[in-house]
Each structure stands twice: as C-alpha cells, then as structure tokens.
Design a protein around this motif. Sequence first.
Motif, PDB file in Angstrom:
ATOM      1  N   THR A  20       0.836  -1.198   0.000  1.00  0.00           N
ATOM      2  CA  THR A  20       0.000   0.000   0.000  1.00  0.00           C
ATOM      3  C   THR A  20       0.867   1.242   0.000  1.00  0.00           C
ATOM      4  O   THR A  20       1.793   1.357   0.807  1.00  0.00           O
ATOM      5  N   SER A  22       0.713   5.508   0.226  1.00  0.00           N
ATOM      6  CA  SER A  22      -0.213   6.498   0.775  1.00  0.00           C
ATOM      7  C   SER A  22       0.075   7.894   0.267  1.00  0.00           C
ATOM      8  O   SER A  22       1.190   8.221  -0.125  1.00  0.00           O
ATOM      9  N   PHE A  75      -5.189   6.131  -0.824  1.00  0.00           N
ATOM     10  CA  PHE A  75      -4.253   5.013  -0.819  1.00  0.00           C
ATOM     11  C   PHE A  75      -4.294   4.279  -2.150  1.00  0.00           C
ATOM     12  O   PHE A  75      -5.345   4.185  -2.791  1.00  0.00           O
ATOM     13  N   ASP A  77      -3.467   0.524  -3.447  1.00  0.00           N
ATOM     14  CA  ASP A  77      -3.187  -0.848  -3.048  1.00  0.00           C
ATOM     15  C   ASP A  77      -2.841  -1.663  -4.283  1.00  0.00           C
ATOM     16  O   ASP A  77      -3.608  -1.680  -5.247  1.00  0.00           O
TER      17      ASP A  77
END
Lengths: 115, 109
Positions: A20, A22, A75, A77
């Motif tokens: 992930t 950010s 975010f 992913d």
Amino acid sequence: DAMVIQNPRYQVTQFGKPVTLSCSQTLNHNVMYWYQQKSSQAPKLLFHYYDKDFNNEADTPDNFQSRRPNTSFCFLDIRSPGLGDAAMYLCATSRAGQGLNYGYTFGSGTRLTVV
Amino acid sequence: RKEVEQDPGPFNVPEGATVAFNCTYSNSASQSFFWYRQDCRKEPKLLMSVYSSGNEDGRFTAQLNRASQYISLLIRDSKLSDSATYLCVVIQGAQKLVFGQGTRLTINP
C-alpha cells in the motif's frame, strides 16, 4: 510546507506481496489522482477520486485498487505486485468544479521496486 | 494515435542557444494546456500554462494553435539548469491530465 505528501519515498516489496502506498494533502482539494510512471515514459493515469466518486481508467489492471477514506488521504493498493509494476507512483490533487479545473499539485512520488 | 504526442528527443544544445519543442493533441475538445518540467527521478512541476493568445514568462514562451491542435514551447538563452524533461500536458474534461511522452533536453556548457 509540503502540501501533497507521499509515503514512503522508496518502497521495496516482494513479488506477489500486497503493498500500500499512501498520499495525504493539506490543500483541501476535492480531486485526487494516482499516476504510474515507468522509466522514460509519460505518467499514466490509473484512477482518480472526484470527491467520493471513484473513476477507474479502462486499462487499469484489477491488481490496482484505491481507497479514499476522507478528503485528505488516498491510498493505492497493489494486491499482487509483479515485476512489471516497478515504477514511480505519483499522487496528484486538484480543485475542480463546474466543469473547470484550477490546477494540479503533485506529490514527490513513491518509487516502487519489486524483488 | 496517442492522445498527446511529443518528439522524445533527446535535444542537446549549447548554453545560450534557443530551443523549441512541439506537441500535438488529438482531442479537439481539450480546453486547457500546460507545460510541465520533470527533473530526473522527481515529480513533474508546472512550468507554465498555455493560452490561445500565447504567453511569455521570462525566457519561456508558449503558444497554442487550436486549429492545428498544436502547442509549442520556446526557451531563449538556455541555461544549464534548464536541463530536464519537458512534458506537454492536456486536460480532458475538467479532471483528467493527459501527458505527452516528454522531450528530454540537455544544455551543454
């Protein structure tokens, strides 16, 4: 006075291991974007959020997902990173409305390496 | 056909020279146009917007020709610090930034 902050700056992940990335912003911009940029190529838009509305590009692989829990955070992913996903990932924000856009701000990017 | 096309270069010019980059876009409905500068391993940064009337910012001049769907950037009296990749950028709709491949410029002493 960093306004669009991406963490981490460099990320190394294993092949197939979820990762992930950010992005946070202090600009209160309503639109947030994720771009992928591979070496010597143009940034390619993966998806963007217009307020809470998610807009996926048609050619973005299902392996890439995004979440925007609030205005400030977004975010990226990657569910099962492959070697081909190694790239710079750029977050950008903008203020848009009534068919107009008032300019973009980019974060410094996260450089992802897949081993 | 790519949505935004640029000559990728590289351009190698001596310090003090004038250099021009061109860019074409395919979507005639595009409304906003920009030149961004990207240094090696850094994020793109806005250099200047491009207006129909043409606009100038110091040594940099940008032009837009809507009829030909063509954008240009002129750099006069180039400096070593101008070495970078220059990205032509078009906004589609109100939200989507589309980048050209970028033109790599190296200014030589």
